[in-house]
Design a protein around this motif. Structure first.
Motif, short mmCIF file in Angstrom:
data_model
loop_
_atom_site.label_atom_id
_atom_site.label_comp_id
_atom_site.label_asym_id
_atom_site.label_seq_id
_atom_site.Cartn_x
_atom_site.Cartn_y
_atom_site.Cartn_z
N ILE A 178 29.32 52.84 -6.48
CA ILE A 178 28.48 52.67 -5.29
C ILE A 178 29.04 53.50 -4.12
O ILE A 178 28.29 54.19 -3.41
CB ILE A 178 28.39 51.18 -4.91
CG1 ILE A 178 27.63 50.39 -6.00
CG2 ILE A 178 27.71 51.00 -3.56
CD1 ILE A 178 27.77 48.89 -5.88
N LYS A 179 30.33 53.45 -3.95
CA LYS A 179 30.95 54.19 -2.84
C LYS A 179 30.86 55.70 -3.07
O LYS A 179 30.65 56.46 -2.12
CB LYS A 179 32.39 53.73 -2.65
CG LYS A 179 32.50 52.30 -2.11
CD LYS A 179 33.93 51.85 -1.97
CE LYS A 179 34.59 52.47 -0.75
NZ LYS A 179 35.96 51.91 -0.53
N TYR A 190 28.74 60.96 -1.71
CA TYR A 190 28.06 62.16 -2.20
C TYR A 190 26.95 62.59 -1.26
O TYR A 190 26.85 63.76 -0.87
CB TYR A 190 27.51 61.90 -3.60
CG TYR A 190 26.55 62.94 -4.12
CD1 TYR A 190 27.00 64.16 -4.62
CD2 TYR A 190 25.18 62.69 -4.12
CE1 TYR A 190 26.11 65.11 -5.11
CE2 TYR A 190 24.28 63.63 -4.61
CZ TYR A 190 24.75 64.84 -5.10
OH TYR A 190 23.86 65.77 -5.58
N TRP A 191 26.11 61.63 -0.86
CA TRP A 191 24.98 61.99 0.01
C TRP A 191 25.45 62.35 1.42
O TRP A 191 24.86 63.23 2.06
CB TRP A 191 23.95 60.86 0.04
CG TRP A 191 23.19 60.77 -1.25
CD1 TRP A 191 23.22 59.77 -2.17
CD2 TRP A 191 22.30 61.78 -1.78
NE1 TRP A 191 22.40 60.07 -3.23
CE2 TRP A 191 21.83 61.29 -3.02
CE3 TRP A 191 21.86 63.02 -1.34
CZ2 TRP A 191 20.93 62.01 -3.81
CZ3 TRP A 191 20.97 63.73 -2.12
CH2 TRP A 191 20.51 63.24 -3.33
N GLU A 240 22.94 64.37 3.81
CA GLU A 240 21.81 63.43 3.85
C GLU A 240 22.35 62.02 4.10
O GLU A 240 22.21 61.13 3.26
CB GLU A 240 21.01 63.49 2.56
CG GLU A 240 20.34 64.83 2.28
CD GLU A 240 19.41 64.80 1.09
OE1 GLU A 240 18.56 63.88 1.04
OE2 GLU A 240 19.52 65.67 0.21
N PRO A 241 22.93 61.79 5.25
CA PRO A 241 23.55 60.49 5.52
C PRO A 241 22.56 59.34 5.63
O PRO A 241 22.97 58.17 5.63
CB PRO A 241 24.28 60.72 6.85
CG PRO A 241 23.51 61.82 7.51
CD PRO A 241 23.08 62.72 6.40
N GLN A 242 21.26 59.65 5.72
CA GLN A 242 20.27 58.57 5.79
C GLN A 242 20.13 57.86 4.45
O GLN A 242 19.56 56.76 4.37
CB GLN A 242 18.90 59.14 6.23
CG GLN A 242 18.09 59.85 5.14
CD GLN A 242 18.56 61.27 4.84
OE1 GLN A 242 19.53 61.74 5.44
NE2 GLN A 242 17.88 61.94 3.93
N ARG A 243 20.66 58.46 3.38
CA ARG A 243 20.57 57.83 2.06
C ARG A 243 21.71 56.81 1.91
O ARG A 243 22.83 57.18 1.57
CB ARG A 243 20.65 58.88 0.95
CG ARG A 243 19.40 59.73 0.80
CD ARG A 243 19.52 60.61 -0.44
NE ARG A 243 18.39 61.50 -0.64
CZ ARG A 243 17.37 61.26 -1.47
NH1 ARG A 243 17.34 60.11 -2.15
NH2 ARG A 243 16.40 62.12 -1.61
N GLY A 244 21.39 55.56 2.16
CA GLY A 244 22.41 54.52 2.06
C GLY A 244 21.95 53.30 1.30
O GLY A 244 22.71 52.34 1.15
N THR A 279 15.70 57.40 1.81
CA THR A 279 16.73 56.45 2.26
C THR A 279 17.55 55.91 1.10
O THR A 279 18.51 55.17 1.32
CB THR A 279 16.08 55.25 3.00
OG1 THR A 279 15.36 54.44 2.04
CG2 THR A 279 15.15 55.70 4.09
N VAL A 280 17.18 56.25 -0.12
CA VAL A 280 17.80 55.66 -1.31
C VAL A 280 18.84 56.60 -1.89
O VAL A 280 18.55 57.78 -2.12
CB VAL A 280 16.73 55.32 -2.37
CG1 VAL A 280 17.40 54.75 -3.63
CG2 VAL A 280 15.73 54.31 -1.80
N MET A 281 20.02 56.08 -2.15
CA MET A 281 21.08 56.91 -2.73
C MET A 281 21.13 56.81 -4.25
O MET A 281 21.45 57.78 -4.93
CB MET A 281 22.44 56.53 -2.14
CG MET A 281 22.88 55.11 -2.37
SD MET A 281 24.47 54.77 -1.56
CE MET A 281 24.77 53.09 -2.11
#
Length: 439
Positions: A107-108, A113-114, A119-123, A199-201
């Motif tokens: 998960i981390k 990676y993003w 693309e830090p909005q992918r969390g 928004t999805v990682m």
């Protein structure tokens, strides 16, 4: 008086003093057939001379060297062996001490990676109901079992959960298995569109669900469609093979049977076969290179990652699985176990479903076979079956909450890969004895 903090304060378990093949022996001399490998751990059985010799030899050479300063020969060799036999583009191995650590690291890594991709909005993480990914806060957040999550809810991360691929319960009348698999997978796309794909990682799932749903394999085509959806929206696919991997279903990686490869895979349990605590997270070269070409530092870590003795044990275990012909044996003995369960329970009025792959088998217990109605949770059927089986000399893995975390009961069977035909008979007899004693 014991000063050990036990799993349950009301239980007074016997003391295990020895292991021999498929059996555990307590201090009174009673023998227990290990019908679940503990928790799908002891894939080689107990007392494997080659594995223990490898561990002893490593202890004589080097017990510990912190990975902040050193790598080690067994860690390098085990990583090479895993990647040589891994599906798809998996290329790097991050060693940990168990399954929860492996999923937490996954998960981390997905998040970092993003961030490093710009693309830090992918969390956001999407997972499935009735899944289990471990007991650390991140892993528990990913898991979809409501009973396990309930009291810790204020501490958990915001994770979306879609329905599991649960053919016995959720396939509609007149719907083919393939059509159901496609419909179940499309729930991921619906959730992505609901929350915003950018928004999805990652999406996380067990190829064959273990503890919470009882060897629940996906319908045909489900994971191929999942892979297509992840690729379409640029979402990472994390496959949790902590329980179902390392040969348990008949291939070294369970996802091989679904014809897909993940971006990140998590393994443990059978990786060390109980001889040493070890787990691992595997990732593709693309993910690794993104970190390597960016900060170069995965902001994660534990003291005992890459432990040389644990790696030596894991290397001996995986070598044994591959070199002793145990993968085809798992398929062969798994088919025999399934047939024994069908012969014994196929028409049983309180057995609703017999499922699984290889030596990873589930028995779903119902009050009414025709309506699939479960027993009332207040009856504690699974717990009573576990107790009755143990009294009969069988370690198995009954669990409640199969359907929704509260309702439903199942028995999970995951015996050692070395189990012989007579022991399969003993396993089936003692499961029947326990069920008959309770129901």
């Amino acid at each position: 008086m014991s000063h050990v903090f036990p799993r349950h304060s009301k239980l007074n378990p016997p003391t295990a003093v020895a292991g021999e093949g498929c059996y555990l022996i307590d201090s009174s001399g009673k023998r227990y057939l290990d019908g679940s490998g503990g928790a799908a751990v002891s894939c080689l059985g107990h007392g494997d001379a080659e594995v223990t010799a490898a561990i002893k030899a490593q202890l004589d050479k080097l017990a510990f060297a912190h990975t902040g300063f050193f790598t080690s020969e067994p860690a390098e060799a085990l990583a090479d062996l895993l990647i040589a036999n891994a599906p798809g583009d998996l290329d790097r191995v991050y060693f940990v001490s168990g399954g929860s650590e492996a999923t937490e690291a996954a998960i981390k890594l997905a998040r970092q990676y993003w961030v490093e991709k710009g693309e830090p909005q992918r969390g956001r993480l999407i997972a499935r109901k009735q899944s289990y990914h471990g007991n650390t806060i991140g892993a528990l957040s990913a898991g979809g079992n409501e009973w396990r999550r309930a009291q810790f809810a204020p501490l958990l991360l915001d994770v979306s959960h879609i329905d599991p691929c649960y053919e016995y319960r959720l396939r509609q009348d007149g719907e083919s298995a393939e059509d159901y698999g496609l419909r179940a997978a499309n729930a991921l796309e619906e959730e992505l569109l609901r929350v915003g794909p950018d928004t999805v990682m990652a999406f996380m799932a067990e190829p064959v669900v273990g503890a919470t749903a009882g060897a629940l394999a996906a319908a045909p085509g489900y994971f191929k469609r999942i892979r297509e959806i992840c690729d379409k929206y640029g979402v990472l696919l994390i496959l949790d093979e902590v329980m179902c991997g390392m040969g348990r279903t008949g291939t070294l990686f369970a996802c091989e049977q679904d014809g897909v490869a993940p971006d990140i895979a998590c393994i443990a349990k059978g990786l060390g076969a109980g001889y040493q605590p070890i787990g691992a997270m595997l990732c593709t070269s693309e993910i690794y290179d993104t970190i390597a070409d960016g900060t170069g530092f995965f902001q994660h870590g534990h003291t005992y990652i890459g432990h040389p003795v644990a790696a030596a044990g894991g290397l001996a275990v995986v070598t044994a699985i591959l070199n002793r012909g145990l993968l085809p044996r798992v398929q062969e003995q798994g088919d025999k176990l399934h047939q024994r369960l069908v012969d014994r329970f196929g028409q049983h009025p309180h057995i609703g479903d017999l499922r699984g792959r290889g030596l990873f088998r589930g028995i779903e217990i119902v009050e009414n076979r025709e309506t699939k109605a479960p027993f009332d949770p207040s009856r504690g059927v699974a717990g009573k079956i576990k107790k009755a089986a143990f009294a009969a000399g069988l370690v198995c893995y009954p669990m409640s909450g199969t359907i929704d975390g509260r309702q439903g009961d199942h028995i999970l069977l995951a015996p050692p890969f070395i189990i012989n035909d007579d022991q399969l008979d003993e396993l089936t007899d003692k499961v029947e004895q326990a069920i008959s004693a309770v129901i």
